[in-house]
Each structure stands twice: as C-alpha cells, then as structure tokens.
Design a protein around this motif. Structure first.
Motif, PDB file in Angstrom:
ATOM      1  N   TRP B 702      29.162  34.271  40.508  1.00 18.60           N
ATOM      2  CA  TRP B 702      29.403  34.365  38.971  1.00 18.60           C
ATOM      3  C   TRP B 702      28.429  33.329  38.276  1.00 18.60           C
ATOM      4  CZ3 TRP B 702      31.229  38.277  37.037  1.00 18.60           C
ATOM      5  CH2 TRP B 702      32.227  39.205  37.522  1.00 18.60           C
ATOM      6  N   LEU B 703      28.618  32.100  39.105  1.00 15.56           N
ATOM      7  CA  LEU B 703      27.670  31.201  38.388  1.00 15.56           C
ATOM      8  C   LEU B 703      26.222  31.348  38.261  1.00 15.56           C
ATOM      9  CD1 LEU B 703      29.485  27.992  39.784  1.00 15.56           C
ATOM     10  CD2 LEU B 703      29.383  28.541  37.481  1.00 15.56           C
ATOM     11  N   SER B 704      25.675  32.147  39.300  1.00 14.18           N
ATOM     12  CA  SER B 704      24.248  32.425  39.241  1.00 14.18           C
ATOM     13  C   SER B 704      24.022  33.703  38.385  1.00 14.18           C
ATOM     14  CB  SER B 704      23.689  32.700  40.858  1.00 14.18           C
ATOM     15  OG  SER B 704      24.507  33.454  41.505  1.00 14.18           O
ATOM     16  N   GLY B 705      24.905  34.152  37.708  1.00 15.41           N
ATOM     17  CA  GLY B 705      24.585  35.589  36.980  1.00 15.41           C
ATOM     18  C   GLY B 705      23.829  35.019  35.798  1.00 15.41           C
ATOM     19  N   GLN B 706      23.266  35.922  35.019  1.00 16.48           N
ATOM     20  CA  GLN B 706      22.499  35.644  33.979  1.00 16.48           C
ATOM     21  C   GLN B 706      23.425  36.458  32.583  1.00 16.48           C
ATOM     22  OE1 GLN B 706      20.038  33.849  33.394  1.00 16.48           O
ATOM     23  NE2 GLN B 706      19.412  33.405  35.577  1.00 16.48           N
ATOM     24  N   PRO B 707      24.055  35.683  31.711  1.00 16.99           N
ATOM     25  CA  PRO B 707      24.428  34.353  31.840  1.00 16.99           C
ATOM     26  C   PRO B 707      25.469  33.978  32.798  1.00 16.99           C
ATOM     27  CG  PRO B 707      25.347  35.190  29.928  1.00 16.99           C
ATOM     28  CD  PRO B 707      24.865  36.295  30.548  1.00 16.99           C
ATOM     29  N   PRO B 708      25.613  33.058  33.335  1.00 18.39           N
ATOM     30  CA  PRO B 708      26.651  32.505  34.169  1.00 18.39           C
ATOM     31  C   PRO B 708      28.128  32.662  33.798  1.00 18.39           C
ATOM     32  CG  PRO B 708      25.336  30.602  34.016  1.00 18.39           C
ATOM     33  CD  PRO B 708      24.851  31.796  33.185  1.00 18.39           C
ATOM     34  N   ASN B 709      28.937  33.589  34.496  1.00 18.43           N
ATOM     35  CA  ASN B 709      30.435  33.781  33.847  1.00 18.43           C
ATOM     36  C   ASN B 709      31.221  32.867  34.349  1.00 18.43           C
ATOM     37  OD1 ASN B 709      32.858  34.915  33.313  1.00 18.43           O
ATOM     38  ND2 ASN B 709      32.395  36.943  33.756  1.00 18.43           N
ATOM     39  N   LEU B 710      31.343  31.545  33.555  1.00 15.52           N
ATOM     40  CA  LEU B 710      32.118  30.307  33.754  1.00 15.52           C
ATOM     41  C   LEU B 710      33.741  30.723  33.994  1.00 15.52           C
ATOM     42  CD1 LEU B 710      30.473  27.819  31.383  1.00 15.52           C
ATOM     43  CD2 LEU B 710      30.080  28.174  33.995  1.00 15.52           C
ATOM     44  N   GLU B 711      34.158  31.659  33.211  1.00 14.55           N
ATOM     45  CA  GLU B 711      35.530  32.016  33.316  1.00 14.55           C
ATOM     46  C   GLU B 711      35.979  32.447  34.661  1.00 14.55           C
ATOM     47  OE1 GLU B 711      38.013  30.858  31.414  1.00 14.55           O
ATOM     48  OE2 GLU B 711      39.284  31.828  32.980  1.00 14.55           O
ATOM     49  N   GLU B 712      34.946  33.429  34.996  1.00 17.07           N
ATOM     50  CA  GLU B 712      35.330  34.201  36.187  1.00 17.07           C
ATOM     51  C   GLU B 712      35.145  33.180  37.328  1.00 17.07           C
ATOM     52  OE1 GLU B 712      36.297  37.133  37.482  1.00 17.07           O
ATOM     53  OE2 GLU B 712      36.573  38.239  35.606  1.00 17.07           O
ATOM     54  N   ALA B 713      34.176  32.371  37.439  1.00 17.52           N
ATOM     55  CA  ALA B 713      33.924  31.353  38.304  1.00 17.52           C
ATOM     56  C   ALA B 713      35.177  30.442  38.365  1.00 17.52           C
ATOM     57  CB  ALA B 713      32.743  30.579  38.140  1.00 17.52           C
ATOM     58  N   ARG B 714      35.457  29.911  37.450  1.00 20.69           N
ATOM     59  CA  ARG B 714      36.651  28.965  37.619  1.00 20.69           C
ATOM     60  C   ARG B 714      37.824  29.497  38.142  1.00 20.69           C
ATOM     61  NH1 ARG B 714      40.942  27.807  34.578  1.00 20.69           N
ATOM     62  NH2 ARG B 714      40.575  29.284  33.323  1.00 20.69           N
ATOM     63  N   GLN B 715      38.169  30.862  37.651  1.00 29.98           N
ATOM     64  CA  GLN B 715      39.338  31.510  38.524  1.00 29.98           C
ATOM     65  C   GLN B 715      39.225  31.658  39.900  1.00 29.98           C
ATOM     66  OE1 GLN B 715      40.191  35.342  36.614  1.00 29.98           O
ATOM     67  NE2 GLN B 715      40.504  34.381  34.550  1.00 29.98           N
ATOM     68  N   ALA B 716      38.084  32.157  40.121  1.00 30.77           N
ATOM     69  CA  ALA B 716      37.798  32.218  41.793  1.00 30.77           C
ATOM     70  C   ALA B 716      38.014  30.705  42.384  1.00 30.77           C
ATOM     71  CB  ALA B 716      36.285  32.531  41.857  1.00 30.77           C
ATOM     72  N   ILE B 717      37.511  29.551  41.890  1.00 30.24           N
ATOM     73  CA  ILE B 717      37.629  28.540  42.571  1.00 30.24           C
ATOM     74  C   ILE B 717      39.062  28.009  42.573  1.00 30.24           C
ATOM     75  CG2 ILE B 717      37.058  25.748  42.105  1.00 30.24           C
ATOM     76  CD1 ILE B 717      34.224  26.719  41.074  1.00 30.24           C
ATOM     77  N   GLU B 718      39.642  28.256  41.481  1.00 27.57           N
ATOM     78  CA  GLU B 718      41.239  27.803  41.444  1.00 27.57           C
ATOM     79  C   GLU B 718      42.026  28.608  42.511  1.00 27.57           C
ATOM     80  OE1 GLU B 718      42.476  27.305  36.899  1.00 27.57           O
ATOM     81  OE2 GLU B 718      43.061  29.202  37.910  1.00 27.57           O
ATOM     82  N   ARG B 719      41.461  30.015  42.910  1.00 29.01           N
ATOM     83  CA  ARG B 719      42.185  30.595  43.880  1.00 29.01           C
ATOM     84  C   ARG B 719      41.714  30.122  45.193  1.00 29.01           C
ATOM     85  NH1 ARG B 719      40.963  35.431  40.912  1.00 29.01           N
ATOM     86  NH2 ARG B 719      38.931  35.426  41.802  1.00 29.01           N
ATOM     87  N   THR B 720      40.458  29.543  45.413  1.00 28.19           N
ATOM     88  CA  THR B 720      40.002  28.958  46.468  1.00 28.19           C
ATOM     89  C   THR B 720      40.614  27.652  46.822  1.00 28.19           C
ATOM     90  OG1 THR B 720      37.878  29.600  45.703  1.00 28.19           O
ATOM     91  CG2 THR B 720      37.903  27.842  47.554  1.00 28.19           C
ATOM     92  N   VAL B 721      41.228  26.996  45.875  1.00 25.39           N
ATOM     93  CA  VAL B 721      41.889  25.906  46.320  1.00 25.39           C
ATOM     94  C   VAL B 721      43.389  26.133  46.677  1.00 25.39           C
ATOM     95  CG1 VAL B 721      43.288  23.630  44.924  1.00 25.39           C
ATOM     96  CG2 VAL B 721      40.874  24.186  44.690  1.00 25.39           C
TER      97      VAL B 721
END
Lengths: 208, 895
Positions: B702-721
């Motif tokens: 998500w972060l390396s997308g053009q443009p980076p999809n910060l929202e999706e990335a954030r949610q994914a990281i939350e799930r990671t934790v």
C-alpha cells in the motif's frame, strides 16, 4: 467480448487471516471476495470472470481437500491455492496431484501468494477462452445438417471426397457441396483449421 | 188196497174264517208260551217242573189246536176223517216240542248249541206234528208231498222256532214293557207258525184214490171243531191266568222277601254295634291289666339293671335277696347266696375288716363303707366299695339292711397310675399336711438325695438343706402355712453325690369348699445350671456394655419401625446430640441428619427394611458439617436392626485427592506427545504469525503504491500489531496447558506426598512387577511447595524409573524412594535398578525435547527441573550403587 475483471475468492475460518489477505490482494489491484466456510462459497453466485480460490486446508468440518474434491466432482474448474498452518508433505502432495496451483504454509511470503494468484488467474483465463471457443464451435456444429454432420468426421479423418462419397453412398459432387457448406458454417478457412476445431469439440476420428 | 184212479189232485179250499181263527190261536198259544217261559224261569225246584209240564201241556194244546184248526179250515171235496190215535200222537208231539222249547228258554244260559238244538227239535217237532196230522187224515185220496215245499215248511218251522226261542229267552223278565212286547212277539210267532203250517199244507196234494180205512177214524163235526177251539182257548186262558197269578204271587213274595231282608239287615247292624262296644270294653280292660304287668316288669328290670350290685337282708347279718347284677357278677344263684353264702365271694384278706365294719354299723345303726375285693364269676377279684344302709321303722328300729357294691377297680387302677406318674415325673414332688408336716415325697426325691422316705418325712427333710439357706427357707414356709399363700424359696440342697445344688422350692395350697387349706402340694427343681447360665449371661452383658460404651465406632439400635432406640457414646459424640437430648426435645433426628427429604426417605426405608449389608452415606451433624459415613446394618431376630458406622470423611477426601491426582496424570500424559504438542503449537502460533506477515506485506505494498494508500497501510499495520499480541497470548496458553495454573504454595509433608505418588503409580508399578521400598525419615520438616507440581516431578521420576527397568529381566526390578533431611529442607531420592544412564547422553538429559524413549516427550525432566528450581531446590542424578540411577531433588523447608 468484454472481459470482466478477475476476482480472487478467499476461504479461511480465521477472520484475521481473511482480513490480512483481503488487504494484500487489493493492494495489487485485484477484486477479492471473502468466505468463512465451504458452504458459503458453494452457495455464492460466482461471477462470470476469471477467478481463483485461496483455500485454507484446515477448516472446521469439511477440510479444504474435501472441498477441492467436491468442486472437481461438480466440474467447477476453479484453480485453487492452498494455505495451511502445517507443513504436511503428504497433504501437499495430495493437493497438488488433485490439481492445486500452489500449496503454501503459514506464514508465507506475500510474493509467493501473489505469484500463485497470477498463475491461477491466467490458467482460469485460458480455460475460459477455451470453453468459450468450444461452446461457439458446438453452436456451429448444431447448425450443420445431418448430412453435413456425417461428412465432417470423414473429411477431418483425411478421406478424399471420392472416398467420402463412397463411404456414405453419394456422389463426389454432393460431397464437395457438403464440405464447402460445412466449412463455411464452421467458419474454418482450411482443412487443418477444421481439424483443430474438430479436435476441440471432440469429433471422433479427428485424432486419427 | 189203494188204487189210484186219476192223477189229478183234489182241489181243496180254505175257509178263511177258520184260517183266521187258527192264526189267532197260534198267536194266543205263542203268547201263552212266552208268558209261561217266564214262569218256568222264575220257578225253583219241583215247582219248576210243574210249571214246565203245565206250560208244555198248555202250549202243546195251543199249537196242536192251531194246526188242527188249520187243517179243518182246509176243505176238500171228499169227506175227511181223522185217525184218532194219530191225532193224539200229533198232540203229544206238540206238547213235547213245547216242553223242549220251554226247557231251553228257562235255563240260565242259552248258548248257540242250545238254540240250535232247540230250534231244530222244536221246529222239527212242529213240522212233525203237522205231517202227523196230515197222516191222520182218512180220505179217499193218496197224499203226495212236494219235496220242495216240505223242505220249506220244515225250514220255516225251524226258523220260527229259532226266532221264538230267542224272543222267549229275551222276554223272561217281568218288566213294564214285557206285556206289550210279549204280545207283539206272539203275533209274529203266531203268524210265523201259521205260515209254516200252511206251507206244509200246500206241500200236500191229494190224488183221488180208493176210500181209506176208517178204523179208529173220526170225522170232525163243526161242533167238534168249536169244541176244540173252546177247549183250547180255555186251556190257554187258564195258562195265562195262572201265569199271571203266579207272577203276582211271586212279586208279592219277592216284596216280602225284600222287606224281610231289610229287617234282617237292620237287626244285624244293631247287633254289630253292640258287639263292637263290647269288644272295646274288653280291650280296655286287657290294656289296664297289661299296664300293671308292665310296670311290675319295669320295676324288676330297674332293680336288675341298676349298675349296682344290690343285696338286702334282715338285721341279722344275713342276706336273702340280691339283684340280677349282683348275681350275674358273682355267679351265685338266689339260693346259693342266702344267709351267709354271700360272704364267700369276698377276698379272704378283706373279709374280716368288712364283717367288723358291718358289725359296728349294726351296733350303731349307722351306714358302713368298706373297700373290699370281691370275686367275680370268672374267678377274678376286683375292688369294690361295699356300702350298707339300714331301713328303720317309725320307732327307729332297724327292719332291714340294704347293701350296694360299687366297682372301683378302675379307680384303684387310676390311683396306681397316678402314683406311677408322680413317681416318674422329672420333678421332685411332695405334699404336706396343713400343719406343715411333709407327708409325701415322690421317688425322684429319694433318688436325687440318695435318702429314704423316712429321712424326709415330717420335718426331717431340713437335714438336706444347706445350713446357710435353711433359716430363710423355714421362715418362708412358716409364713405360707400361716397365711395360706403360695410358698416359694431358693435354697441349696445336698445332692446324693454330696454336691450342694441351688434349688427352687414351691408349694401351693389345696382348699376345700369352705376355703380351708386341706393339703399343700409342691415341687422342687434343680436350678443350679440355670443360675450358672444367668451368671454367664450377666457377665456377657457387662462385656457388651463396656464395648458398647468404649468402641471407637458408632452403634445405633433401630426398632422395627425404624426409630432410633439406643445409641452409644461414640454415636452421640459424632452426631452431636445425645439420645436423651433427642427425646427431650422431641427432635426428628432423621430430619436433622438428612436435610434432603428424598435422601431422608431412603435412609428411613433402609432403617425399616434393610436385611443387612454395608452402605455409605452422608450425614449432617449437629454443627452443620456434612460427614461421610460407612455403616454395616445387621438385622436381629426380633425385627430390630443394629447399625455400626464410622466417619469416613477423611478417607473420602484422600480418595478424592487420589482421583484428582490420577486425572492430572492422565491429562499430563495426554498433552505430552510431542507430535500433538507440536501440532498444537504450530497451528496456534502460525495463524497469528501468518496474519502478521501478510498484513505487513500488504502495508508495504500500500505504501509503495502510486499514490501510497496511507489509510489501508495504517489498518494493515494495526492488524499486524494485534496479531502479534495474539501470538504471544497463544504462547502463554500453551505454557498454561503444561502447567496447571500458578503454583499453589502450601506447607507440605514430603512423606505424605511420596505416599500419594506411590499410590498414583500403583498400577504401573504392579503391572511391571516393580518392588517398591520406602525409606522415609520420620521427623522431616514441612516444606513449602505446590503439592500438584511436586507430585508431578516425583511421578515423572518414578515413571522414568519404571521405564528404565522395563528391559531388566535378570534381576529384580527394585524401586527405592528415600526421604531425608537436607541442610535447606528435604532431600528426596528415587533409586531404580535399571541399566543406568549412558555417559554420552548424560549432559543432555535435562534438555527439553531430549528423550531416549521412542514415544518420549522429552519434557519430563526439563519441566521437572524447572519446577524444582521454581521452588528453590535442585534436581540432579547420580549413578546407583550397584545398578541404575538415583534421581534426587531438594525442596526447601517452609519457615
């Protein structure tokens, strides 16, 4: 015909896995649909688009392998990518032999999964195309007259018009007419093309 | 000489007046005949004959007259004379025929034979008379007869004779209608006979001939003819009149006869009546005489039947009469017994006493009574009670003696039998006079004491009583004598063998109708054995009582209805109430002991109906605790029950702990397969890990997308934790799986723990044939530890030891568990006789997942070490003295 965008089905009883996979697959721009049980998946209406199934082996009740077999018996030819919490070699061998595209153990590398998905989708695309062609050819076959249908396998097996005529008890000229008609109806420009078509739809004699 | 001049017959003619007159005569003759038949029938003896003759005569004339008249009525052209003798002959025939007829009809019976012969003779006679009459004719003619007509005329004559006889027989009786009937019949007969006659006349035909001889022939002039008629009529009339006179006379005679008979009957009846009453009188008189005779007989019978032998005699000692009983018994006749003869049959030994008694009685004028033996007719003597009473006159003088003898043989025999019974009875029986003098002791006394009767009679019996007991015995006896109340006392009696035995003395009084005591009857029985038995019983009771009060078990007695009747002190101690308290407060003890109604009902049913057996149950005691009890219930013969129980609460606890430890062992065994564990870990951990990796990769994309999809990335990281934390939780859970909760620290008795573990492993030890020895120090300090965990460690060591010895076959498999004091606390050693530890592997033993067993966990020792070290102790091993390994660990003591 316009092709629908491909879609990936995900079937896992663990909600967190489902969510993670959804995020991952969408991040590469693919459509994704989630299922929690084989029942759900079987009852859902599958869209007419290239698709594949990411399936957990360990499911409560029916295992992933059982579902694989069920789909095969129902002639639902959707390519499957297995994911599992165990690394059981016999299980993976069975899955692969039964036609799975890939067998990954958790935790798997994201790239491995995405690659598997691509391969699966491509396979599905090819199958669909093949199916469409075959369907079209069958249609065309239906439009043949009985006589033409008689002539077709004989022509495809390499017999001369003369021989064909002798075979079915008519004149060469008649045969010629039938041949040109059926070729036109089938949409084949040449005999080899016709033979390929016949192969596709399984006309007997086409493999002689 | 007769010559026939012509062959034409003479023609005759009839004078019809004459014919008529002849017929009349015929009728009259017939009437007379019928009438006369009656007379002849009615007549008896010679009179009958007279009537018969007279009748025949009259009737004969009548008939003849008719015949003659008839012939005279016939006129011929020639003169006719009549031969007189023949005429007379014909008259005779007619009379004869009439006689026959009258004779026949006058008889009692007229059978076919009589009728036929009568008709024939009469008919024949009449016809004969007729032809004689014709034969008497003297005329110049020859008579020719038509055989046919002759025959007919005979037949007619017979026929009408037949008819006539029948009618005459039937009309013999004199009844009202007889007259007219006779008349009618007479007409018929008259006509008939006339017919016969005229037929006969017709039979004859006269052929002219020479004139006949007229010797002795007369011709009949009309006067003569009238004369015949008149005479005939007169005769007939006379006959009829006499007949009627006779009839009347007869009737009168009959009437007189009847009258006479009636009178006679009356007289006879009178005489009969008188006769009957006379007879009755006579019968009565006879009855009276009979009665007198009977009562006389009865009296004699009574005297002879009384079941007493009675004799009597004057007042001189002799006897002149004895009744039948007396005589039949003795066999003496009335003569033989006279005077003093009766004394013969008295037994010689009894004769004197009897006569003496009789003499005395005579002198005093009083009755006597004596038992004597008397000889019967069969020669046998029997006992009799001889009694005599005097009969006195008005001045008191004895006029006669009456004696009776009553058979008392049976009584005597009974007396003997009773005596036999008294002597045979297995009791010492005696009797005493009202003054206390003992006058009878049965044989048992004599046998028991070994004395003779003389030694006991009167008051001498006191000699056999033990001196110490005598006083109270005599005292009581005196009291009874005085008060008349039954006597009872115990005293020692000296037996024949010298031993003093305790005996029970009893006497009861026999009173007469006035209530006075006439005799004392008593018995003595040896009660020495009984006393000894009683003493023994008392002792046993005492023993039981002591047991009951001191036994460290609860005893309760239940009545047949399930209520508690008796409990021992231990019961009261355990339950918390005493029986007295229960009774005083009227406690429903069952409700207290069993608060649950269903349970209570079961308990009650058991108390009421159990036939025995062992049972375990829960009971709530006074302070509210619920304790476990084990009890045995025994049913007694009288329907009550005895329960013996113990408080087994502690034991139950121990059993529960044992069960729990076993469950733990099972659980540990379950969990401890590496495969399963691994699979569990793998699966449990891989899930969150996979999620972590996937979510991480996704967020990178998500972060390396053009443009980076910060929202999706954030949610994914939350799930990671989140997933990573989940993984950590899983690890924690796995650890918890292997360890049962946090260690529960307690002050423990190591020896008790050792004992529990050995019990837990009991099965395995036994199955593998391992001999267990313990060497447990007695005064170990308490340690601080988690009981379960320490058990686990020890169990693991023991199971390892069993496993190590499982291949040993050439020496006993011995396991030794020792506990001893350690400077820090307690040292526990587990010594096996197995093969020992391979030196090369010695260093790895405590590593996790290290195992030499094919199915081994490899966790036991590593886990064990961590547990021990968590407790503050150490776990190590050394080599065994001869074989095997000694695993040892210490546990610090609790302070």
């Amino acid at each position: 015909m316009a092709e629908q965008p491909p879609i990936v089905f995900v079937l896992d009883d663990d909600a967190s896995i489902r969510d993670a996979l959804r995020s991952l697959i969408r991040s590469v721009g693919l459509r994704v649909e989630l299922f929690a049980s084989p029942r759900e998946f079987l009852e859902a209406k599958r869209p007419d688009a290239p698709s594949c199934l990411v399936l957990d082996v360990r499911l409560p009740g029916e295992s992933g392998l059982d579902l694989q077999r069920e789909l095969a018996e129902a002639d639902i030819q959707i390519p499957i990518i297995f994911i599992t919490g165990h690394g059981d070699i016999p299980m993976s061998v069975r899955a692969m032999k039964a036609g799975a595209v890939e067998f990954l153990t958790k935790p798997f590398r994201d790239q491995d999964l995405l690659d598997g998905i691509q391969v699966a989708l491509e396979r599905d695309r090819v199958r669909r195309k093949h199916q469409a062609e075959t369907a079209m050819l069958r249609e065309r076959l239906e439009s043949l007259t009985p006589r033409e249908r008689e002539v077709l396998p004989l022509v495809v097996s390499g017999l001369l018009n003369k021989q064909v005529a002798a075979e079915i008890g008519t004149t060469e000229a008649t045969v010629k007419v039938h041949r040109s008609q059926l070729m036109k109806k089938m949409g084949a420009d040449s005999l080899p093309e016709l033979v390929r078509m016949a192969e596709k739809i399984g006309i007997p004699g086409s493999n002689r | 000489m007769i010559s026939i001049s012509a062959n034409t017959a003479l023609v005759g003619s009839y004078n019809y007046g004459e014919v008529a007159r002849s017929v009349l005569i015929a009728v009259a003759a017939s009437y007379a005949g019928l009438d006369l038949a009656g007379r002849v029938t009615a007549a008896r003896g010679p009179v009958r004959l007279a009537w018969l003759s007279g009748g025949a005569f009259a009737m004969g004339i009548g008939i003849w007259a008719m015949q003659f008249k008839g012939m005279l009525a016939f006129g011929l052209p020639v003169p006719v004379a009549y031969h007189l003798p023949t005429v007379l002959a014909s008259l005779v025939v007619a009379i004869f025929a009439s006689a026959v007829a009258l004779y026949i009809v006058s008889r009692q019976k007229m059978g076919p034979v009589e009728v036929l012969t009568g008709s024939v003779s009469m008919g024949g006679g009449i016809a004969g008379m007729h032809y004689l009459g014709i034969a008497a004719m003297r005329l110049p003619a020859v008579t020719r007869f038509s055989p046919l007509l002759v025959t007919i005329s005979f037949l007619l004559a017979i026929l009408f004779s037949f008819i006539a006889l029948l009618i005459a027989f039937g009309l013999r009786e004199e009844t009202r209608w007889t007259g007219p009937r006779r008349l009618g019949s007479a007409i018929v007969m008259g006509v008939g006979f006339s017919a016969a006659h005229y037929t006969g006349m017709a039979a004859a035909s006269f052929l002219p001939a020479s004139p006949p001889s007229l010797s002795h022939a007369v011709s009949i002039s009309p006067l003569g003819s009238y004369g015949v008629v008149i005479v005939t009529v007169i005769v007939l009339m006379a006959a009829i009149v006499t007949s009627s006179v006779d009839r009347r006379a007869r009737a009168e005679i009959q009437r007189l006869n009847q009258d006479l008979e009636r009178r006679v009957a009356e007289r006879t009846l009178q005489l009969e009546t008188v006769n009957q009453s006379l007879r009755k009188e006579i019968a009565e008189r006879e009855r009276a005489e009979d009665a007198v005779r009977r009562s006389e007989d009865q009296l004699r019978l009574v005297i002879d039947t009384i079941p007493q032998q009675i004799m009597s005699g004057p007042n001189d000692g002799t006897v002149d009469f004895a009744n039948a009983q007396w005589r039949s018994y003795t066999g003496l006749s009335q003569e033989e017994l006279q005077g003093k003869g009766w004394q013969r049959i008295v037994h010689p030994d009894d004769r004197e006493p009897l006569l003496k008694a009789v003499e005395e009685s005579r002198a005093q004028g009083k009755p006597y009574e004596q038992e004597v033996r008397r000889r019967g007719a069969d020669g046998q003597y029997r006992w009799f009670l001889a009694r005599g009473v005097p009969l006195k006159d008005s001045e008191g003088r004895i006029v006669r003696w009456y004696g009776s003898n009553t058979d008392i043989q049976d009584r005597k025999e009974t007396e003997n039998r009773i005596r036999l019974v008294i002597d045979t009875a297995p009791a010492m029986l005696h009797s005493a006079r009202p003054d206390g003098y003992l006058d009878f002791f049965n044989r048992r006394w004599l046998e028991y004491l070994g004395v003779s009767l003389d030694d006991l009679l009167g008051w001498r019996w006191t000699g056999v009583i033990h001196p110490d007991d005598l006083a109270q015995l005599v005292d009581k006896w005196q009291t009874s004598l005085a008060t008349g109340r039954p006597f009872e006392a115990e005293a020692r009696l000296r037996r024949a063998d010298g031993e003093y035995r305790l005996t029970l003395h009893r006497k009861v009084p026999l009173r007469d109708e006035a209530g006075n005591v006439v005799k004392w009857y008593g018995s003595v029985i040896d009660i020495e054995d009984r006393k000894r038995a009683e003493d023994e019983l008392k002792r046993q009771k005492e023993v039981f009582q002591k047991i009951f009060e001191n036994i460290p078990a609860m005893i309760a007695f239940f009545g047949p209805d399930g209520d508690i009747e008796l409990v021992n002190p231990e019961w009261e101690r355990t339950i918390g109430w005493t029986l007295q308290e229960i009774r005083e407060r009227n406690l429903d003890i069952f409700a207290e002991l069993y608060p649950d109604p269903q349970y209570r009902q079961i308990a009650r049913d058991y108390a009421v109906s159990s036939t025995g057996g062992r049972t375990e149950f829960k009971v709530r005691v006074r302070d509210g605790r619920v304790i476990d009890m084990a009890a045995n219930v025994v049913q007694l013969s009288d329907g009550s029950r005895l329960g013996i129980g113990r408080d087994i609460t502690q034991r139950k606890r121990t059993e529960a702990a044992l069960r729990e430890a076993q469950e733990n062992l099972a659980r540990v065994t379950r969990v401890a397969t590496l495969g399963e564990l691994a699979a569990a870990i793998a699966h449990e951990v891989n899930q969150p890990l996979a999620a972590v990796v996937t979510n991480g990769s996704a967020s990178l994309r998500w972060l390396s997308g053009q443009p980076p999809n910060l929202e999706e990335a954030r949610q994914a990281i939350e799930r990671t934790v989140r997933e990573a934390n989940r993984a950590s939780d899983v690890i924690g859970r796995i650890r918890a799986l292997l360890q049962k909760g946090p260690p529960q620290m307690d002050r423990l008795d190591v020896n008790a723990v050792i004992g529990e573990v050995l019990t837990l492993a009991g099965n395995e030890l036994q199955r593998d044939g391992v001999v267990v020895q313990t060497d447990l120090a007695p005064d170990l300090p308490k340690v601080l530890g988690d009981r379960i965990q320490l058990q686990q460690v020890l169990l693991n060591l023991i199971l390892n030891a069993i496993e190590a010895m499982s291949t040993i076959t050439d020496r006993p498999r011995e396991l030794l568990v020792r506990s001893s004091k350690d400077p820090d606390g307690v040292l526990i050693q587990v010594h096996d006789s197995g093969a020992g530890v391979d030196p090369g592997q010695a260093g790895h033993i405590f590593e996790p997942f290290f195992t030499t067993k094919p199915q081994g966990i490899g966790m036991g020792l590593s886990v064990g070490r961590s547990i021990v070290e968590a407790h503050g102790g150490r776990l190590w091993f050394t080599r065994g003295s001869s074989h095997g390994v000694v695993f040892q660990f210490t546990v610090p003591k609790a302070d």
